[in-house]
Design a protein around this motif. Structure first.
Motif, short mmCIF file in Angstrom:
data_model
loop_
_atom_site.label_atom_id
_atom_site.label_comp_id
_atom_site.label_asym_id
_atom_site.label_seq_id
_atom_site.Cartn_x
_atom_site.Cartn_y
_atom_site.Cartn_z
N ILE A 1 13.15 -1.69 2.31
CA ILE A 1 12.45 -2.13 3.53
C ILE A 1 11.26 -3.00 3.16
O ILE A 1 11.03 -4.08 3.73
CB ILE A 1 11.99 -0.92 4.36
N GLN B 1 7.63 5.29 10.95
CA GLN B 1 8.81 5.88 11.57
C GLN B 1 9.80 6.35 10.52
O GLN B 1 10.36 7.44 10.61
CB GLN B 1 9.46 4.87 12.51
N MET B 2 10.01 5.51 9.51
CA MET B 2 10.97 5.85 8.46
C MET B 2 10.53 7.11 7.71
O MET B 2 11.32 8.03 7.48
CB MET B 2 11.11 4.67 7.50
N ASP C 1 4.32 0.30 11.47
CA ASP C 1 5.10 1.10 12.42
C ASP C 1 6.46 1.47 11.84
O ASP C 1 6.91 2.62 11.95
CB ASP C 1 5.31 0.32 13.72
N VAL C 2 7.12 0.50 11.22
CA VAL C 2 8.45 0.74 10.64
C VAL C 2 8.37 1.79 9.54
O VAL C 2 9.18 2.72 9.49
CB VAL C 2 9.05 -0.58 10.10
#
Length: 261
Positions: free
Chosen positions: A13, A150-151, A146-147
């Motif tokens: 990511i 969340q992950m 944010d990503v």
């Protein structure tokens, strides 16, 4: 964080974000130790600026004080965002190394002189630094944060869910085992009671037999003593099993209440 996060997925990511935006990015844990390998870090920052004693000192000051999106001492934009799980900081996303406008090269030549770096090499490295608007840097940094949050939280919940399943299974096994112990103890207690009755009957019969039954009376008494001792032991086991059962029931109740929350 390393205990429950898929580090390979986290690195992917980060790398994809860095490739798409040109931003430098790295993720650290709550102690500041690296969790991922740095992506797209520039020579301007790593080789030159941080490569000098004074530059490193200034960079560390920015690292410690910077939060959100901010300008570093060298005039580049960086960002830092906490990674939170259940209200607790488990790490941070750090990145940036972006210019928000075409640089004034004379200014950076002055900085190079302060840091003891060859000005021309410093400027050549500077020209490779991506240029984005400050708004784009803020938006991209917030999106990545944010990503990643969340992950990380999904990975945490997934790991916690696995532990819950294991806990549920072990709790069920413990409950069944305690029930078996309790039932077997009741059976043994019943046998001890029967032994006691048989011993009493044997004592009565030996008394009727008089002298001829004297030897049998001794055996009957020993049977009665053993039955009494067994009954006492079975009672202790039964009480212990009941205590364990109550503890398991309380634990199960607390666990269910916690799970509902």
């Amino acid at each position: 964080m390393k205990d429950f996060v898929d580090l390979k997925k986290l690195q992917e990511i980060q790398d994809r974000f860095s490739d798409a935006t040109g931003f430098a990015v790295v993720i650290v844990d709550a102690d500041g130790d690296y969790v991922t390998k740095g992506s797209n870090f520039t020579d301007f920052c790593m080789k030159y600026t941080r490569g000098t004693e004074e530059g490193m000192k200034r960079c560390i000051k920015c690292d410690n004080e910077g939060h959100g999106t901010y300008f570093c001492h060298a005039g580049l934009v960086d960002f830092a965002a906490d990674i939170m799980v259940n209200g607790e900081k488990v790490g941070a996303v750090i990145g940036g190394q972006i210019l928000t406008k075409e640089p004034d090269e004379s200014k950076f030549r002055d900085i190079a002189a302060e840091l003891g770096i060859d000005p021309e090499e410093y400027v050549r490295a500077l020209r490779k630094v991506p240029v984005r608007t400050e708004k784009a840097v803020r938006a991209a940094g917030e999106l990545l944060a944010d990503v990643i949050n969340q992950m990380v939280n999904l990975e945490y919940m997934k790991g916690r869910g696995g532990r819950m399943t294991t806990f549920d299974g072990e709790l069920e096994n413990a409950t069944r085992t305690v029930d078996v112990i309790y039932q077997k103890t009741k059976e043994l207690d019943g046998i001890a009671t029967k032994q006691n009755i048989l011993s009493l009957n044997a004592s009565i019969e030996s008394a009727r037999a008089g002298v001829a039954g004297a030897g049998f009376a001794v055996v009957a008494k020993q049977m009665g003593d053993l039955a009494s001792q067994s009954a006492g032991i079975y009672k202790e086991i039964s009480e212990s099993a009941q205590k364990i059962k109550r503890s398991v029931e309380i634990l199960n109740g607390k666990y269910e209440n916690k799970s509902r929350k």
